[in-house]
Design a protein around this motif. Structure first.
Motif, PDB file in Angstrom:
ATOM      1  N   UNK A   1       6.993 -26.361  23.384  1.00 12.62           N
ATOM      2  CA  UNK A   1       7.561 -27.593  22.841  1.00 12.62           C
ATOM      3  C   UNK A   1       8.185 -28.381  23.983  1.00 12.62           C
ATOM      4  N   UNK A   2       7.764 -29.632  24.117  1.00 20.54           N
ATOM      5  CA  UNK A   2       8.254 -30.505  25.181  1.00 20.54           C
ATOM      6  C   UNK A   2       9.303 -31.453  24.604  1.00 20.54           C
ATOM      7  N   UNK A   3      10.462 -31.470  25.220  1.00 22.10           N
ATOM      8  CA  UNK A   3      11.501 -32.432  24.847  1.00 22.10           C
ATOM      9  C   UNK A   3      11.220 -33.711  25.618  1.00 22.10           C
ATOM     10  N   UNK A   4      11.015 -34.807  24.904  1.00 21.50           N
ATOM     11  CA  UNK A   4      10.601 -36.069  25.514  1.00 21.50           C
ATOM     12  C   UNK A   4      11.666 -37.133  25.259  1.00 21.50           C
ATOM     13  N   UNK A   5      12.095 -37.790  26.317  1.00 24.00           N
ATOM     14  CA  UNK A   5      13.008 -38.923  26.201  1.00 24.00           C
ATOM     15  C   UNK A   5      12.220 -40.220  26.214  1.00 24.00           C
ATOM     16  N   UNK A   6      12.623 -41.172  25.373  1.00 21.92           N
ATOM     17  CA  UNK A   6      11.948 -42.460  25.265  1.00 21.92           C
ATOM     18  C   UNK A   6      12.931 -43.575  25.569  1.00 21.92           C
ATOM     19  N   UNK A   7      12.452 -44.596  26.252  1.00 25.31           N
ATOM     20  CA  UNK A   7      13.285 -45.762  26.523  1.00 25.31           C
ATOM     21  C   UNK A   7      12.441 -47.015  26.379  1.00 25.31           C
ATOM     22  N   UNK A   8      12.971 -47.979  25.624  1.00 23.93           N
ATOM     23  CA  UNK A   8      12.294 -49.254  25.402  1.00 23.93           C
ATOM     24  C   UNK A   8      13.316 -50.373  25.527  1.00 23.93           C
ATOM     25  N   UNK A   9      12.856 -51.584  25.324  1.00 21.84           N
ATOM     26  CA  UNK A   9      13.785 -52.699  25.241  1.00 21.84           C
ATOM     27  C   UNK A   9      14.599 -52.546  23.954  1.00 21.84           C
ATOM     28  N   UNK A  10      15.809 -53.075  23.911  1.00 26.64           N
ATOM     29  CA  UNK A  10      16.684 -52.850  22.751  1.00 26.64           C
ATOM     30  C   UNK A  10      16.126 -53.359  21.425  1.00 26.64           C
ATOM     31  N   UNK A  11      15.258 -54.356  21.436  1.00 26.04           N
ATOM     32  CA  UNK A  11      14.763 -54.916  20.174  1.00 26.04           C
ATOM     33  C   UNK A  11      13.436 -54.286  19.728  1.00 26.04           C
ATOM     34  N   UNK A  12      12.937 -53.292  20.462  1.00 26.93           N
ATOM     35  CA  UNK A  12      11.650 -52.666  20.129  1.00 26.93           C
ATOM     36  C   UNK A  12      11.815 -51.706  18.948  1.00 26.93           C
TER      37      UNK A  12
END
Length: 161
Positions: free
Chosen positions: A14-25
């Motif tokens: 199991x891979x722990x994945x962090x996500x980051x986008x623009x605040x309004x996405x």
């Protein structure tokens, strides 16, 4: 129908994945899963993608940050990491993906690598390019609203208005 004996069952990681986008996405689990399957097929081909068997178990995304748990077979962890590295957009929204860690169970994956997500401090006013603009700040990162889009910056690039 009987279960397979333990030594014949598939072994998972199991891979722990962090996500980051623009605040309004806005991202959904289904859209993230679909893009992950496409990335796996494009990178590994159909047989390799079927071998990896990439599945999104847990998913949460809000205010520009998120987390996911991705399941893969034990022998294909490096291929799964490579497929995740190929993701750059989901549903037309730019996304940054990074693997925080790998674990043998979902529970240990969540406990070790998926703690509480960074807090979003809300909307602030900053001076960027000699103009007063709206911005969202979190952990030393600043997303400045320029027109109808956001521009990434750091604390050193802006002045608090």
């Amino acid at each position: 129908m009987r279960h397979l004996p333990k030594h014949l069952r598939p072994k998972w990681r199991y891979l722990a994945v962090g996500l980051e986008t623009w605040p309004d996405a806005k991202l959904s689990r289904r859209a993230f899963q679909r893009r992950l399957w496409y990335a796996g097929q494009n990178l590994l081909g159909d047989p390799g993608s079927a071998d990896a068997d990439l599945s999104v178990f847990g998913f949460h995304h809000a205010d520009g940050v998120g987390e996911a748990v991705v399941r893969t077979r034990r022998d294909t962890v490096s291929e799964a990491r490579a497929a995740l590295a190929c993701l750059d957009e989901v549903e037309g929204q730019e996304v940054g993906v990074h693997v925080r860690g790998t674990s043998g169970t979902v529970r240990s994956c969540e406990e070790k690598y998926l703690g509480r997500r960074p807090e979003v401090s809300g909307e602030n006013r900053v001076v960027f390019e000699n103009a007063d603009r709206a911005a969202v700040t979190r952990d030393g990162l600043v997303d400045v609203e320029v027109g109808d889009a956001y521009t990434g910056a750091t604390d050193l690039d802006v002045t608090t208005a």
